[in-house]
Design an enzyme around this catalytic site. Structure first.
Site, mmCIF file in Angstrom:
data_model
loop_
_atom_site.group_PDB
_atom_site.id
_atom_site.type_symbol
_atom_site.label_atom_id
_atom_site.label_comp_id
_atom_site.label_asym_id
_atom_site.label_seq_id
_atom_site.Cartn_x
_atom_site.Cartn_y
_atom_site.Cartn_z
ATOM 1 N N ALA A 23 39.101 39.381 34.252
ATOM 2 C CA ALA A 23 38.607 40.717 34.641
ATOM 3 C C ALA A 23 37.080 40.721 34.781
ATOM 4 C CB ALA A 23 39.047 41.756 33.619
ATOM 5 N N LYS A 37 29.949 56.145 28.536
ATOM 6 C CA LYS A 37 29.635 56.122 29.972
ATOM 7 C C LYS A 37 28.313 56.837 30.208
ATOM 8 C CE LYS A 37 32.824 56.492 33.900
ATOM 9 N NZ LYS A 37 33.441 55.186 33.886
ATOM 10 N N LYS A 77 38.325 52.350 12.467
ATOM 11 C CA LYS A 77 39.767 52.106 12.325
ATOM 12 C C LYS A 77 40.104 50.660 12.701
ATOM 13 C CE LYS A 77 41.471 56.792 13.161
ATOM 14 N NZ LYS A 77 42.235 56.918 11.915
ATOM 15 N N GLU A 85 39.081 55.812 25.592
ATOM 16 C CA GLU A 85 39.935 54.850 26.308
ATOM 17 C C GLU A 85 39.812 53.492 25.620
ATOM 18 O OE1 GLU A 85 40.677 53.645 30.875
ATOM 19 O OE2 GLU A 85 39.063 52.551 29.885
ATOM 20 N N SER A 117 27.053 57.471 35.726
ATOM 21 C CA SER A 117 28.423 57.037 36.069
ATOM 22 C C SER A 117 29.402 58.203 35.999
ATOM 23 C CB SER A 117 28.926 55.972 35.110
ATOM 24 O OG SER A 117 28.091 54.901 35.081
ATOM 25 N N GLU A 169 36.227 38.778 37.973
ATOM 26 C CA GLU A 169 36.655 39.526 39.170
ATOM 27 C C GLU A 169 35.658 40.651 39.449
ATOM 28 O OE1 GLU A 169 39.211 42.840 41.045
ATOM 29 O OE2 GLU A 169 38.028 42.821 39.239
ATOM 30 N N HIS A 170 35.231 41.326 38.370
ATOM 31 C CA HIS A 170 34.264 42.423 38.513
ATOM 32 C C HIS A 170 32.940 41.888 39.066
ATOM 33 C CE1 HIS A 170 32.480 46.274 37.629
ATOM 34 N NE2 HIS A 170 31.478 45.660 37.013
HETATM 35 P P1 0O2 Z 1 34.154 50.729 33.972
HETATM 36 O O1 0O2 Z 1 32.756 50.508 34.382
HETATM 37 O O2 0O2 Z 1 34.789 49.490 33.390
HETATM 38 O O3 0O2 Z 1 34.368 51.931 33.116
HETATM 39 P P2 0O2 Z 1 40.297 56.159 36.451
HETATM 40 O O4 0O2 Z 1 39.350 55.766 37.554
HETATM 41 O O5 0O2 Z 1 39.933 55.550 35.126
HETATM 42 O O6 0O2 Z 1 40.536 57.625 36.323
HETATM 43 P P3 0O2 Z 1 42.486 54.442 36.977
HETATM 44 O O7 0O2 Z 1 41.985 53.430 37.963
HETATM 45 O O8 0O2 Z 1 43.904 54.877 37.112
HETATM 46 O O9 0O2 Z 1 41.664 55.750 36.993
HETATM 47 O O10 0O2 Z 1 42.249 53.919 35.528
HETATM 48 P P4 0O2 Z 1 42.786 52.597 34.906
HETATM 49 O O11 0O2 Z 1 43.796 51.969 35.755
HETATM 50 O O12 0O2 Z 1 43.180 52.939 33.500
HETATM 51 O O13 0O2 Z 1 41.497 51.649 34.939
HETATM 52 C C1 0O2 Z 1 40.279 52.053 34.456
HETATM 53 C C2 0O2 Z 1 39.433 50.889 33.960
HETATM 54 O O14 0O2 Z 1 40.185 49.684 33.834
HETATM 55 C C3 0O2 Z 1 38.306 50.539 34.911
HETATM 56 O O15 0O2 Z 1 37.221 51.363 34.624
HETATM 57 C C4 0O2 Z 1 38.043 49.065 34.561
HETATM 58 O O16 0O2 Z 1 37.299 48.964 33.361
HETATM 59 C C5 0O2 Z 1 39.427 48.558 34.281
HETATM 60 N N1 0O2 Z 1 40.087 48.056 35.498
HETATM 61 C C6 0O2 Z 1 41.122 48.636 36.157
HETATM 62 N N2 0O2 Z 1 41.480 47.875 37.203
HETATM 63 C C7 0O2 Z 1 40.679 46.810 37.230
HETATM 64 C C8 0O2 Z 1 40.578 45.659 38.098
HETATM 65 O O17 0O2 Z 1 41.311 45.493 39.060
HETATM 66 N N3 0O2 Z 1 39.603 44.748 37.799
HETATM 67 C C9 0O2 Z 1 38.763 44.889 36.736
HETATM 68 N N4 0O2 Z 1 37.848 43.938 36.521
HETATM 69 N N5 0O2 Z 1 38.831 45.972 35.917
HETATM 70 C C10 0O2 Z 1 39.768 46.913 36.155
HETATM 71 P P5 0O2 Z 1 36.155 51.762 35.715
HETATM 72 O O18 0O2 Z 1 35.872 53.214 35.545
HETATM 73 O O19 0O2 Z 1 36.604 51.309 37.065
HETATM 74 O O20 0O2 Z 1 34.893 50.961 35.353
#
Ligand code: 0O2
Length: 252
Positions: free
Chosen positions: A170, A64, A39, A158, A68, A173-174
């Site tokens: 981002a 994932k 899409k 997502e 994880s 920061e990660h």
């Molecule tokens: P990965 O490895 O990237 O998948 P959730 O834990 O998803 O149920 P949350 O925190 O409410 O709950 O979800 P949100 O806010 O939608 O954020 C989820 C994802 O957004 C994260 O996935 C990160 O990829 C990104 N993200 C959110 N906040 C930050 C931040 O402060 N810094 C960075 N660099 N990325 C962020 P995961 O699962 O943490 O990791």
């Protein structure tokens, strides 16, 4: 060690069954990613043909890992079963889209959300309301039907949409905080937030310049140039005789 012993006592046929079940489960997310990626690719090409401009810088996607998924189940205290994982973990399939400008993010998000086979489960706008640390991005959880041989499964994906500057922030920061488990000193938190604000300022500046140049391009367009269209890098001149009936329709 205990887990290894438990696995050794597991009947091979049961283990095989479990592996098949898990493979079927993970496959669904891979198919959902394929659907959404297609899409996005169509939208990208359509945008390019119509506006002669590509709003998408790049797209990455991932399923994932089971490791994880397990970590998240433990962290959030969910029940360890496939229906519970499907119900609670919405980012097993994840797509990250990097756009050129902030306006592209919202345009792309609208185009995706309007598609008939997509159900919007959640929208988190961390651009209008950045996280406390400065994180910016638009997050969508979209549900899409996957047509299997014997059933239809609705699967969540997502989608994170952000600009190059937001992505730059981002990613770094990660990287900076990866596996750092201590409390981060306040001055570093403040500096990182300042860096996010600079990224946001850069986005606004670049978008303004882009808009001004687009206006200049429009002004420059020669009035008498024969119209043409371009498909797959091939240009086709449009004969005026072909255009006249369409013009009539437009003017009616
Ligand atoms: P990965 O490895 O990237 O998948 P959730 O834990 O998803 O149920 P949350 O925190 O409410 O709950 O979800 P949100 O806010 O939608 O954020 C989820 C994802 O957004 C994260 O996935 C990160 O990829 C990104 N993200 C959110 N906040 C930050 C931040 O402060 N810094 C960075 N660099 N990325 C962020 P995961 O699962 O943490 O990791």
């Amino acid at each position: 060690m205990e887990l290894t012993r438990a696995l050794e006592t597991f009947e091979p046929s049961k283990l095989k069954e479990l592996k098949i079940e898990l493979t079927r489960f993970m496959m669904l997310y891979k198919f959902a990613l394929d659907e959404i990626n297609t899409k996005i690719d169509i939208l990208k090409q359509e945008f390019h043909y119509i506006h002669d401009y590509n709003p998408i810088e790049h797209v990455t996607s991932r399923v994932k890992s089971p490791e994880s998924i397990l970590k998240k189940v433990e962290k959030k205290g969910y029940e360890l079963s496939l229906p519970s994982i499907k119900e609670n973990i919405k980012d097993i399939a994840g797509i990250r889209i990097t756009c050129s400008f902030v306006s592209d993010i919202y345009e792309l998000s609208d185009m995706l959300q309007k598609q008939q086979d997509i159900k919007v489960i959640e929208v988190k706008d961390y651009i209008r309301e950045p996280k406390a640390n400065g994180y910016q991005s638009l997050h969508l959880v979209l549900e899409i039907p996957i047509f299997m041989s014997d059933r239809v499964e609705n699967v969540c994906v997502e989608v994170q949409i952000r600009t190059i500057a937001m992505d730059f922030w981002a990613s770094l920061e990660h990287k900076i905080y990866y596996k750092y488990y201590q409390t981060v000193p306040q001055n570093l938190i403040d500096e990182l937030k300042e860096a996010a604000e600079s990224a946001s300022h850069l986005d606004r500046k670049m978008e303004q310049i882009h808009q001004k140049v687009s206006e200049l391009k429009l002004e420059e367009e020669p009035e008498n140039k024969q119209p043409e269209l371009k498909i797959d890098n091939e240009k086709f001149k449009l004969p005026y005789a072909l255009l006249i009936p369409f013009m009539k329709n437009i003017n009616d």
